[in-house]
Design a protein around this motif. Structure first.
Motif: not given
Length: 66
Positions: A19, A23, A55, A60-61, A66
């Protein structure tokens, strides 16, 4: 000295790392990040399969997930 952790704990750490990488490196493909996490956290094939499923289901967690 290396600390031995239960596999589920390693998978949690791998998810958090992936995660973070998603980013920081939005251009990176999830499959590549999962492979990197597998090496970094010494995950077995079953754990990597779990990460691929996770995933795929959560592309798009949310940051708090996360």
């Amino acid at each position: 000295m290396t600390t031995v952790m239960p596999q589920s704990e390693l998978a949690k750490k791998a998810i958090a790392w992936i995660c973070e990488q998603m980013r920081e490196r939005p251009e990176a493909k999830p499959a590549r990040l999962i492979a990197e996490a597998g090496q970094r956290f010494n995950l077995g094939p079953a754990d990597e399969d779990f990460l691929h499923r996770f995933f795929r289901e959560h592309p798009n967690p949310r940051p708090d997930a996360c």
